[in-house]
Structure formats: structure tokens, C-alpha cells
Design a protein around this motif. Structure first.
Motif, PDB file in Angstrom:
ATOM      1  N   ARG A 193      -5.108   6.054  -0.828  1.00  0.00           N
ATOM      2  CA  ARG A 193      -4.440   4.754  -0.881  1.00  0.00           C
ATOM      3  C   ARG A 193      -4.548   4.026   0.455  1.00  0.00           C
ATOM      4  N   GLN A 194      -5.644   4.262   1.132  1.00  0.00           N
ATOM      5  CA  GLN A 194      -5.921   3.529   2.366  1.00  0.00           C
ATOM      6  C   GLN A 194      -4.920   3.794   3.479  1.00  0.00           C
ATOM      7  N   ARG A 206      -4.498   9.268   1.714  1.00  0.00           N
ATOM      8  CA  ARG A 206      -5.810   8.834   2.189  1.00  0.00           C
ATOM      9  C   ARG A 206      -6.488   7.976   1.150  1.00  0.00           C
ATOM     10  N   ASP A 231       0.836  -1.209   0.000  1.00  0.00           N
ATOM     11  CA  ASP A 231       0.000   0.000   0.000  1.00  0.00           C
ATOM     12  C   ASP A 231       0.868   1.256   0.000  1.00  0.00           C
TER      13      ASP A 231
END
Lengths: 432, 420, 481
Positions: free
Chosen positions: C302-303, C300, C232
Motif C-alpha cells: 500500500r505504498q 509495502r 493510504d
């Protein structure tokens, strides 16, 4: 074992294919350098072919000159010997490109314009813009250390070349540097190849560092009543937090050549970043201009193309003048004294200038160059003939003096890698 | 005996401490002797490496080993910089103990004997200083200086140079009551050199503490804190002094206050060298006077002066006290404090270093005074008698108009005494 | 090899008696740099103060065929400043003058013993700085930075030392004083300064450097984002690059490192954080503000579990604290570790991370990572118990395998530490015989007699590297990784 010319032709053709070897007068005339016609013109398609050609040339003691677009051949000394010209424009492939990495590996015959087109959809760029860049090959730009206005922010090929594949004088395919942006493994061989005019190896592949294209770019022209005022403006800009991507100085002749209003001197400034920062820096620029007493006008987006075309236009003698920002005005004045009539421009923030003079009497020009060299030597700088007729480049050393101990080392380097003088003999510094 | 555990370089605890050095070199630019000499052997990293070599028996206690450690000021600037927490000060003291055990050349022993026979013994020191007063007054000192008689004996000459104008004795009462409501009780360490050369500092310390609300006890029979012996590697002597001090200073005080950085630093570390209850109690309660005063309300009047502050090594590095003296100065209205470049770099005093190593001490002093002059301040403030003597001496020899005083002296000037 | 009386006398004549050291203590303390497992005592240590002294020492050594080992502050991590074949060690630490500061032309000329940070300190008040900022900058010398072509957290944006060297004064291994490059632009001939930066003392000794100074940026902004996994976080990095932002610094900590820091320092990062990104922007204020917002939004999207942007200098220091504690934190959970400096193309970061997890399992060692995500420069710390010979052997094998994996992905053996003694044997992973051969010949140009810093940078023999077994380099908190 000596081979006859016919047999040599056969051997060369065996490497690249008969249709890629020219021995006819007309073909060879197009490949002449400084009026010296080669015996063969070859157009290899792959690095391996380049290697084989050089191996053969080395064996047979031929003198080889690599060329790209052929637009920067009028520099250096005339060839001492010239047997084989290598046209590298068929080396066009993209070897590796991952946009995520901000690097690309391409073969040296690709033009900078082709590269730009390929990178544009990814909003990336190789920020290297010597005059006429779009039609010049990347290998040629590297070999001549050619640079343009964007060097203010991004440096030159020296700072953008990460890795290089080249063919040595004896035909050995060699790699130097790395494919990644950061590497200190072994010696920085790519640096040695930049600006070497192919005298240490024929460049066949380049790994380049890329930059993202900025959101917004905005350019301005600031006109001054004197070169001294322009220099003062440059000093203020350098001493501020403004980050121009280009900071070019233009003298009156250059302004005229670009079709711009005449002034004693002007600065062309471009700022490229996110919109709010462009506005803020433009405001800062305006304040500084008011302090120095210049006149500011916006420049349209097409200005830099025009500027490039103007500088690249054929004819005349072009000199590369190396000096420092604190000596801009005196250098401009002395250039006028030396030549009477010169269009001067260049990166004011780094003191990297260019002067364009009409090609008249070679001896008179030589005298002017000598005189100018004396002046810029005070600032530890020099004058190099970037483009000029052969007569001029034989009347005076086109490169300028190199201190003896450094020259000794350069000779030793050349001797280490090309003892028999295969690569571009006679053209480089000291006739290396 | 447990004492042997820390007194030897090859004791496990010492070896572990030595090996915690990871050879990173961050200490080098902070070391005064490295700054002057530029070679590794006279840097903290190099010294620890030599200690390790001795401990691991790659190297004997050679002349060279002794020399490089003798040149160490013990300023502990390296400890401040060290990311691995190497306890250089303690290692130095252990090394010196090792050196003492192996013996020194006679000449060195004689001078050391003289110093240790006098300095840590208040009455003998007083006698020597009294004699020095006579020597001064008689014109003999002027003769000695003019004829350069002592020049070949550089260390004696250094001692001679240091002799200040000796003030009259100021007797302090054994108890100074707190003004207003008492915050607590503190014991004041009167020190050795401080007692006779700067008795006014002791007096001002007591007065100011009382003004700040502390009841101040000044035990009459207190001896030397043992700092000199500690830094010289005479660890058993140090232990005796620590125990003695622990028994003389009352147990029922909140803090043991010193105004001499060198003393405070040694006292805070008693626990490393001895487990004696009295000594460890003293160690845990030792505070510099600036720490207590920075934390109090005092009636101050403006003092429009420009001063600069020099950090004594044993306060900044030895005790990690930097903010308190500055906070103290900041309290004084109208005072301008100009920062001193390299304020934490040793002035060269370092206990009796300036007597034992006069050339290096002089080089460091020159640098320090150059930096002081560069601030433009005519007053330099520092909380250690050794620094005061050394810097004042240097300024005097250079003919500079520079006042060199203790923070409490400056503070006392600013206090509105009658209001209290 | 002991030096003859004649040589010692001559050295004393050149340098003064206080410039030559041959004592046992001197030879011991100069036997290693920060990588103390590579030890080699010099026969003499000399500390010159001038270019002429350096030149005379080199000429003498050449005449007598004595090896020469240059040394700066001795803070390198590659066993570069030690004398495996004895000889004369030349310490440049007394050449500490700043010869010229020319702010109008944004340049400075200094002697090699000037400490990196001192130069920035000297010009910071006027608004300038020297950009190469290796984490050792408070002690490493500029001569040392030039010799190793040092990087630093900000080299992502600003480039490495070579991009800031305008000229050099240099004494070659042949004993010639060269002045190459300079303040003025565009010099004719081969780019000798370019070739000499990073030569690690194998060409000769740097006796003066002319460097480029930059104007300090108007503003600095630091953000921290925590993610569930390195994958991530890597995707966020790609998205940041794709958005056209080149941060000044971009550091990543992986799960093992996050765990170690949380355990050692106390919960600095949120639970479940498999990776942490530390991003720093600098430049014109409006640019930094706008890009800071954009980066926070990208993270945000991208988790990111957690995104925080520092509001002032204090908060900025807090965000960096965890990153700076990394080495120390590992030091608490493992008694020793091997440190790597390999580089992979940025796009291959997720792949090398997976590879690293697999290697960790295969060799049963813990590998924790802090790396410069912006330029793909990894610093894996392969942990082992230094009392366990088997574990050490496995750590070494994992180290080699990891290096091979990085090269296979198109990377480089060393991104910023240099080669020295430690990595010379690995060069054949990255370079073919022809490439190495080119480098040998280049070296001989500057050092015809093979006396300059022997056994460094290039493998001296196919089977070289034996005899020096790394065992336990440990790094303290705040040490440079």
C-alpha cells in the motif's frame, strides 16, 4: 375505550395485513407456549409494525410474547397471560454491512445460519454457536443469552452486541448502544436486553461485532480416566499461553451420544489461527496432555457440527449449570449423584456447563436440581432450566434464587419499563 | 531585588511554574503522604493547586495551607513522575518562604528556632551531640525512656530516639593525595550530621576517591550547605550559606563531592536561588560520590553478602542519580543485590521531617522496613545520613538484625587496600 | 449549600474524624478532576474505608437530600468527578485492598481504590494481567475505570472494561448494597453488572469489583509504517483487517501531528510522511511472527514510505515514543487545544479525515490527530491561542461541527473518555428523545431521588451545558489521549 375481540382483530390486521394474523385454532396451536394458546398470532414485517402492534397491545392491556424460531420456548415460567404472539421471522433485512468495519446491523428475525452464509464470502463470522444456532434467530439468541463453545475465546452475545433497536412495552421504538465497536455514550442499554427474554422490550434490530475467520482450525479430543484429570488439564491449559477457541468438557454420556470412544471424561479443544501457530500450540497441548496422562486423538473438521446436532437434539431436560473451572470435577460428580444419568458438556475454561437429563418424573428431577443448586452455590454458581417440560418448571423455580437486593432492583427495572405487564408476563425471573 | 522574583508565590516565574501543572494526577501514587492518607490535599497535585489558589488570591496562607505543606516531605518523587516538568521542589521551598514571611504560631517557631540554631552549625551540633553522649552514658536516657517522660512532647521524643551511638571523631587531613596518576582534583563536603555521626563515611569517601585517582581537598572551615534552611523556606539564610560555601571551596577543583544526598541536592540548585558566582560554580560541579566511583577502577575482593539498596529521595529524585550507586554495588564481586520494592519511596527521614512530623515519619518508616525485611537481606545500603539514622533507629526499635550502611562503607570493605 | 452541624456530626460518626473534610483547602482541591475547567466545590469530602461506611453515607445523604459525587483518582477528562451542586464528595481512594486473587479461575476481586496498574503488577510475575489499559492506568483506579467503562490502546483486541467485569458490589443511590454477577458463569436475571458499568456514578458507588484476568500473551511485536497520506494509511488498515488480522493495538498519526512531533522531538518520522501507523500484535509467538510479516507486506503493497519492525523491547519503546510524545508535541506548537473523543466506523476514516481538513480551513484552525485506527476512535486536537477569544470561539465551533460530522457518519460521541459534564449536552446528537427517556427512567430506578452525581451523563435540561465554558485544557507529554 374497550374494543371487542373482533374489533381488535381488525385493528391488528390493519397493522400487518389480514393474511399475517392468525386466529384459527390450528394456527394458534402452533403458537402455544406451555400449552397456553394465544388469541392471536401476528407476523409483522417491519420494526414499525412491531411498534404499532405493541402500542395497540399496551392500549388494550394485552399480554405479548415475541418468538423467533420457537426452539427455545420451553424455558422460564409458563405465561401468566398470553394474548398475542409475535412471530418475528419476517424481520430478516440487513440494515447495514460494511465488511471493513467488522460490524453488521441486521433485523432480529434473521437466523444465525443466514448471517453466517452472508458473512462467509468476506471471511468473517459472528462467533456465537449455541446448540442449534444455525436455525435460531439472532433476536432469540440474544433474548435467551444462549451460548456455545466459542464463548471460550469470543464471549457471548453480551460481548458481541453493540447496539440494539427494540420496541418498548408501550410501542415506542427505541435505540440503545451504538453502531461502532467502541462507545461509552450513555448507559449500556444493550446489556440490559441480553437474556431479558423480551421482558423489557421486543428486539427488532441488532448491531453485532464480527470477527475474521482464522486461516486454519484444528481440533483434538483428549480422553481421561477421571474428571479430576480432565480438570487438571484444564488448569494447565488456562495457565499456559495456548489460546484455544473452544475448550469443551464432555462426560461419558456425552461421549457416547456423540459416538466417540468412551472415557470417564474428555476435553474437545480447537485452536484456530495461522498455520504455524496452530502447529506450535498443538505441540504445546500434546506436552501438557503427556504431563496429565491423557490420550489425545485428532478430531475431524465435521466434529463441531456433530456436537452441535447432538446437543440440539430434541427431548429431555437441559440444565445450564454455572460454576468455575476449579470445581469442574466436583460439579460433574454431583450432577451424576443428583440425576444418576446425565450427559454433561460445556465450556470448561469458564465453568459454563450443560446437563442433559431424560425427562422422567418431574418431582424427582426437581429434587435433583435443588440438590445440585446447593452444591454449585458453594462456588457461587447456579442451575437454570434451559429446556424442560412445563410440569418441571412449575414444580421448581426454573431460574434459581436471586439475592433479594438484586431482585428488588430487577423488579424496579421491570416496573419502570413495563408497569402493566405487557411483555412476556410470568416467564422471567421471579415471574417478572 | 532579583531574589524577590522567586521568593514569592505570585512572582511571574513562580506562577508560570505553578500553572504548568495540568492536573493529570500522575504524581499521586508516587507521593508518600498521599499513599498514607489518600486525600488530595496531601498530594503533589493538591498542594500545587493550593499554591495556585494562594498565588491567585483565592486562598489565604491559612493554618490548613501551612499544615498540608508541612506534611510534605519534599522528597520530589512527584517531580520524577510529572510529565509536565513542574518543579515541585522549588515551589515547595518558595511556599515555605511565603509561610515564614507570614509568620507561624509561637510553639512552632520555638522548635524551628532550636533546630536551625543547632543543626546547620557544625560546632554547636557537635556540642549538642557531645552533651547527648553524656546524657546517654549517665543512664538518664534509659530513665527517660522507661518513664515515658518525653511522650507528651512527641517531637522532642523523636529527636531523642534518633540519637545514635556517637563514634569518636575522625580527623581528616586537608589534602589527600591521589594514588597513582591523578585524574583531577575534587573538594569533599564533610556535611554536618555526617561529620559527627558518620565520620567513617567521610574517611572512606576520601580514601576511595584517592584510590580512584582523585586528589581530594577537604577544606577545614567549610560550613553547612544550607539544605535544611532551604527546605524550611529560609531563603536568605540559604543564600548566605551558598555564598559562604562558594568562597570556602577552592575554585580550581573539577568536582565538589558529597556523600550525603540531601546536601548534594541543595547544592545543585543554588543557581535557582542566587546568581553568586561562587555558589553557581559549586552548583555546576556538585556530584555524588557514587557517580565518581562508579566510573573508576578499584581493586576489589569478593564480598559474599546479600544486600538491598534504598534510594534516598534527594539522590534519586533530587539529583536523578539512580544508576551510579547500583553500578557501584554491581562492581563488588560476590555481592548479591536484591531489589527493594518501592525503593524510591521516602523512608520518612527527609531532612528533619522525622523530628517535625514524627507520626507520618514513623508510618513511612514502618512501610520501608517491612519492604526491607521482605527482601531477606540483612544489610541495607543507602547514601544519606538521615536515611541511615532513621532506618537504623527503626530497625533497632523493632529488634531486627539489620545492618544499615553507606555504599562507600560497603565498598571500602571490599577494597584490597594493601594492593594499592 | 452548607451542611448542618447534625449532618457533619453524623458523617464524623460514620467515618471517624479523619474521614471527613470540610476545610476550605479540602473543598478547593476537590473542586475539579483533570478537566479543570469544570469546577464545583463539594460541601464536604469523605473518604470511606468500607462498604458499610459508603452505605451509611448514602443513606444519610438520601435522608437529608444531599447530592453525592463519587470520585476515584480524579483523573477523568470529562468533568465527572466534581460537584456542580455541592453536596458530599465520596472519594474511594482509601479503599485500596485486593480482596482476592484467584488465578485458577482467572479472576480477582478488588476494592475500587486499587489503581489499575497495581493489579497487573500483582499478577504479572505469575503470567497474568488485567486487560483494560487506559493510558492513565498508572494512576486511575479500577472503580473509576468501571464507572467510565474505560478503554485503552489494547481494547481493539481485548475489549473494554465491561468485558472484563464479572461482578460488582455496589451501593445504589437508594442506599442498598447490591452484589451482582460473580465468578461463576451465567447468572439468571437482568445483566445488572452490564448495565452498571459505565454509569459514571449516577447509579451509585462501586465498593468492590470482581474482574477477569487474562494470561499474558507469549509474544509481542510492534511495527511502524509511514505513508504519504491518511488515505493510504487507512487503506492499509482496511487491508490488514481484510487479511483477518486483529492487532492488539493500531494507532495512527496524521500529517499535522507528524509535523508537530518532528518539529518538537527531532526527526522521528521520515520527510513527506502524511500519516504514520503504529501496529502492535500479541499472542502465540508463531502467530505474532507470521502476522507481523504479513502486515509489513501489506503496508509495502500500500505504498508505505517506510516500514520497520521492532526487534526487541528497546526498539519497541522507541517506536512508541513518538506516539507518546504526541500531546506534548502539540503543546509546543499551540498554547491550547480542545480534545475530542468521537468514534466513526473504521471504514469512514478517510472521509472524516477529509471533513476535518475542510473544517480546519473553514474555521481557520489547526487540527492535529492521533487516533485508534483499529476501532475508529478519534482524538482530534483543535488548536488555538488561548489569548485570542475569536480563535477560541472558532475552535469551539469546529469542535461541534466535527462531532456532528462523526455522528452523521454513524459514529458515537465518546469512545472511551465518557460523558460526564463535558458531553452531556451532545447526547441528543446521537439519541432520540425516546432513547434518552429510556435512560432517564433507568437512572431513576437506581437513584430515585436524583442525588447521585447530578448534572452528569444525561442532559439535565434541553438547554443544559451552559455556564461551563471550556477554555484551555492542555495535556502533557505522555498524558492519555
Amino acid at each position: 375505550m374497550t374494543v371487542t375481540t373482533r374489533a381488535l382483530s381488525g385493528a391488528l390486521a390493519a397493522v400487518v395485513g389480514a393474511d399475517r394474523i392468525h386466529e384459527d385454532e390450528a394456527g394458534l396451536a402452533t403458537a402455544a407456549i406451555d400449552g397456553v394458546t394465544p388469541r392471536w398470532l401476528a407476523a409483522p414485517a417491519t420494526p414499525e409494525q412491531v411498534a404499532q402492534l405493541l402500542a395497540l397491545a399496551h392500549e388494550e392491556r394485552l399480554a405479548v410474547v415475541p418468538r423467533g424460531s420457537g426452539t427455545a420456548l420451553e424455558q422460564g415460567g409458563p405465561p401468566r397471560r398470553l394474548d398475542l404472539v409475535l412471530d418475528l421471522r419476517r424481520l430478516q433485512a440487513v440494515v447495514e454491512h460494511n465488511p471493513d468495519d467488522l460490524t453488521i446491523s441486521v433485523q432480529a428475525g434473521m437466523t444465525a445460519g443466514t448471517l453466517a452464509a452472508r458473512l462467509a464470502p468476506h471471511r468473517q463470522t459472528l462467533p456465537l454457536d449455541p446448540p442449534g444456532w444455525s436455525t435460531r434467530t439472532l433476536g432469540g439468541i440474544a433474548a435467551t443469552q444462549a451460548s456455545g463453545p466459542l464463548r471460550m475465546r469470543y464471549g457471548t452475545m453480551r460481548d458481541l452486541l453493540l447496539g440494539v433497536r427494540f420496541v418498548q412495552a408501550d410501542g415506542v421504538l427505541t435505540w440503545g448502544g451504538a453502531r461502532v465497536v467502541k462507545s461509552v455514550t450513555g448507559y449500556d442499554v444493550p446489556k440490559l436486553m441480553v437474556g431479558a427474554l423480551g421482558t423489557l422490550g421486543v428486539l427488532v434490530e441488532l448491531t453485532l461485532r464480527l470477527h475474521p475467520v482464522a486461516d486454519v482450525e484444528s481440533s483434538s479430543l483428549v480422553m481421561f480416566r477421571s474428571a479430576a484429570a480432565a480438570q487438571e488439564m484444564v488448569a494447565l491449559l488456562l495457565d499456559s499461553a495456548v489460546q484455544p477457541s473452544r475448550l469443551e468438557i464432555l462426560n461419558d454420556r456425552t461421549l457416547t451420544a456423540c459416538g466417540l470412544p468412551v472415557a470417564a471424561a474428555a476435553l474437545a479443544v480447537s485452536i484456530a489461527t495461522v498455520e504455524p501457530a496452530v502447529r506450535a500450540q498443538e505441540a504445546a497441548l500434546t506436552t501438557l496432555v503427556a504431563r496429565v496422562g491423557g490420550r489425545l486423538e485428532p478430531l475431524g473438521g465435521s466434529f463441531w457440527h456433530l456436537y452441535d446436532r447432538t446437543l440440539a437434539a430434541a427431548g429431555g431436560v437441559t440444565l445450564r449449570i454455572g460454576t468455575v473451572p476449579s470445581r469442574l470435577a466436583v460439579t460433574l460428580a454431583e450432577t451424576r449423584n443428583a440425576f444418576g444419568d446425565a450427559a454433561v458438556s460445556g465450556c470448561a475454561g469458564l465453568g459454563a456447563l450443560r446437563a442433559r437429563v431424560d425427562a422422567s418424573d418431574a418431582t424427582a428431577l426437581a429434587g435433583g436440581i435443588e440438590r445440585l443448586r446447593g452444591v454449585v452455590a458453594d462456588g457461587d454458581g447456579g442451575v437454570v432450566i434451559e429446556r424442560g417440560p412445563r410440569a418441571l418448571r412449575t414444580a421448581i423455580d426454573p431460574w434459581g434464587p436471586v439475592p433479594a437486593p438484586a431482585l428488588t432492583v430487577m423488579r424496579a427495572i421491570k416496573h419502570a419499563f413495563d408497569p402493566t405487564g405487557v411483555l412476556n408476563p410470568g416467564r422471567f425471573v421471579d415471574g417478572l | 531585588m532579583t531574589a524577590d522574583r522567586v521568593d514569592a508565590l505570585d512572582a511571574p516565574a513562580t506562577l508560570t511554574a505553578i500553572r504548568s501543572c495540568v492536573h493529570c494526577g500522575i504524581c499521586l501514587p508516587q507521593c508518600p503522604t498521599y499513599r498514607v492518607l489518600g486525600e488530595e490535599m496531601d498530594s503533589p497535585r493538591g498542594r500545587v493547586y493550593l499554591m495556585r489558589a494562594v498565588a491567585e488570591q483565592r486562598l489565604d496562607v491559612t493554618d490548613g495551607f501551612r499544615r498540608h505543606l508541612d506534611l510534605c516531605l519534599g522528597c520530589r518523587a512527584c517531580e520524577t513522575a510529572c510529565p509536565a516538568g513542574v518543579p515541585f521542589g522549588a515551589l515547595l521551598e518558595t511556599s515555605r518562604a511565603e509561610i515564614e514571611r507570614r509568620g507561624r504560631p509561637v510553639r512552632e517557631r520555638l522548635l524551628a528556632a532550636l533546630i536551625y540554631a543547632v543543626f546547620p552549625h557544625p560546632r554547636r551540633l557537635r556540642a549538642l551531640l557531645g552533651a547527648a553522649r553524656v546524657y546517654r552514658g549517665s543512664g538518664l536516657s534509659a530513665l527517660v525512656r522507661r518513664t515515658g517522660l518525653l511522650r507528651p512532647f512527641s517531637r522532642l521524643a523523636a529527636m531523642e530516639q534518633l540519637l545514635p551511638e556517637l563514634p569518636a571523631d575522625i580527623a581528616l587531613p586537608e589534602l589527600v593525595p591521589a594514588r597513582g596518576r591523578s585524574r583531577g582534583r575534587v573538594a569533599l563536603l564533610t556535611g554536618c550530621v555526617q561529620r559527627y555521626v558518620y565520620p567513617d563515611v567521610n574517611r572512606d569517601t576520601a580514601r576511595l576517591l584517592a584510590l580512584a585517582g582523585w586528589e581530594v581537598v577537604v577544606p577545614r572551615d567549610q560550613g553547612c550547605c544550607g539544605a535544611l534552611e532551604l527546605h524550611g523556606g529560609r531563603l536568605d539564610a540559604l543564600r548566605r550559606r551558598a555564598r559562604a560555601l562558594g568562597s570556602v571551596l577552592p575554585a580550581d577543583v573539577d568536582w565538589v563531592v558529597t556523600n550525603a544526598a540531601g546536601c548534594g541536592s541543595a547544592m545543585r540548585e543554588y543557581g535557582h536561588w542566587t546568581s553568586d558566582d561562587g555558589a553557581t560554580r559549586v552548583a555546576s560541579r556538585t556530584r555524588d560520590v557514587s557517580e565518581l566511583l562508579a566510573d573508576s577502577e578499584l581493586p576489589l575482593e569478593p564480598l559474599p553478602l546479600t544486600v538491598t539498596y534504598h534510594d534516598p529521595c534527594h539522590l534519586a529524585h533530587g539529583q536523578k542519580v539512580r544508576a551510579a550507586p547500583r553500578a557501584l554495588l554491581a562492581k563488588i564481586p560476590g555481592l548479591t543485590v536484591v531489589p527493594l520494592a518501592d525503593s524510591e519511596l521516602c523512608c520518612g527521614s527527609a531532612g528533619v521531617y522525622n523530628i517535625l512530623e514524627p507520626e507520618m515519619a514513623e508510618r513511612l518508616l514502618t512501610q520501608k522496613i517491612d519492604r526491607i525485611v521482605a527482601t531477606g537481606a540483612r544489610t541495607v545500603v543507602t547514601g544519606n545520613p538521615g536515611c541511615l539514622l532513621h532506618i537504623a533507629g527503626g530497625a533497632r526499635r523493632r529488634g531486627l538484625d539489620l545492618e544499615v550502611i553507606h555504599p562507600v562503607t560497603l565498598l571500602a570493605r571490599a577494597v584490597r587496600w594493601e594492593a594499592s | 449549600m452548607a451542611l448542618s452541624g447534625t449532618v457533619l456530626t453524623e458523617l464524623a460518626r460514620i467515618l471517624g474524624a479523619d474521614g471527613v473534610f470540610t476545610s476550605r483547602e479540602a473543598r478547593l482541591t476537590y473542586e475539579a478532576d483533570m478537566h479543570t475547567l469544570y469546577k464545583g466545590e463539594p460541601d464536604a469530602v469523605v473518604l470511606p474505608r468500607s462498604t458499610e461506611q459508603v452505605r451509611d453515607v448514602v443513606r444519610l445523604c438520601r435522608r437529608e437530600r444531599i447530592p453525592i459525587v463519587p470520585r476515584g483518582s480524579g483523573t477523568g477528562l470529562i468533568g465527572g468527578a466534581m460537584a456542580p451542586r455541592g453536596g458530599v464528595m465520596v472519594s474511594m481512594t482509601r479503599m485500596t485492598e485486593m480482596l482476592e486473587i484467584d488465578l485458577a479461575n482467572r479472576s480477582a476481586t478488588v476494592q475500587p481504590g486499587v489503581i489499575n496498574l497495581w493489579l497487573t503488577d500483582a499478577v504479572r510475575d505469575r503470567g497474568y494481567f488485567f486487560a483494560p489499559d487506559p493510558s492513565s492506568q498508572m494512576v486511575s483506579s479500577i472503580g473509576g475505570n468501571v464507572s467510565t467503562n474505560a478503554g485503552g490502546p489494547h481494547c481493539l483486541k481485548y475489549g473494554i472494561t465491561t468485558n472484563h467485569v464479572l461482578g460488582l458490589e455496589f451501593v445504589t443511590g437508594a442506599g442498598d448494597v447490591l452484589r451482582v454477577g460473580g465468578k461463576a458463569a451465567d447468572r439468571p436475571g437482568y445483566d445488572l453488572p452490564g448495565a452498571m458499568v459505565g454509569a459514571e456514578g449516577t447509579f451509585g458507588l462501586v465498593t468492590a469489583v470482581t474482574v477477569r484476568l487474562l494470561h499474558l500473551p507469549e509474544a509481542v511485536k510492534t511495527a511502524l509504517a509511514a505513508f504519504a497520506s491518511v488515505v493510504d494509511a487507512s487503506e492499509a488498515v482496511s487491508a490488514i483487517i481484510a487479511a483477518g488480522i486483529v492487532p492488539a493495538a493500531l494507532e495512527m498519526l496524521d500529517e499535522a501531528m507528524v509535523g508537530a512531533i518532528n518539529a518538537a522531538v527531532g526527526k522521528v518520522y521520515p520527510d513527506g510522511a502524511g500519516a504514520v501507523l503504529l501496529i502492535e500484535l500479541d499472542g502465540p509467538r508463531a502467530e505474532v511472527e507470521a502476522q507481523g510479516e504479513r502486515i509489513a507486506a501489506i503496508c509495502r503493497q500500500r505504498q508505505a514510505l517506510f516500514v520497520t519492525v521492532a526487534r526487541d523491547e528497546l526498539e519497541r519503546a522507541l517506536l512508541w515514543k513518538g506516539r507518546k510524545e504526541a500531546a506534548g508535541a502539540i503543546g509546543r506548537i499551540a498554547s491550547a487545544y480542545l480534545l475530542q473523543d468521537a468514534v466513526v466506523p473504521r471504514s469512514k476514516l478517510p472521509q472524516i479525515m477529509k471533513e476535518m481538513i475542510a473544517l480546519g480551513r473553514r474555521y481557520n484552525v489547526v487540527i492535529a490527530n492521533v487516533f485508534h485506527a483499529g476501532d475508529g476512535n478519534l482524538h482530534p486536537m483543535i488548536c488555538y491561542d488561548d489569548r485570542n477569544a475569536d480563535e477560541f470561539a472558532r475552535a469551539q465551533e469546529a469542535n461541534e461541527a466535527l462531532l456532528r460530522a462523526c455522528i452523521a457518519l454513524g459514529g458515537s460521541v465518546t469512545g472511551e473518555h465518557g460523558v460526564g459534564m463535558d458531553k452531556a449536552k451532545n447526547l441528543p446528537l446521537q439519541y432520540a428523545d425516546a432513547d434518552l427517556n429510556f435512560m432517564y427512567r433507568l437512572r431513576r430506578v437506581f437513584d430515585p431521588d436524583g442525588l447521585m452525581n447530578p448534572a452528569k451523563l444525561l442532559p439535565s435540561h434541553p438547554a443544559c451545558g451552559e455556564g461551563f465554558r471550556p477554555t484551555r485544557p492542555t495535556l502533557p507529554d505522555g498524558a492519555w489521549v
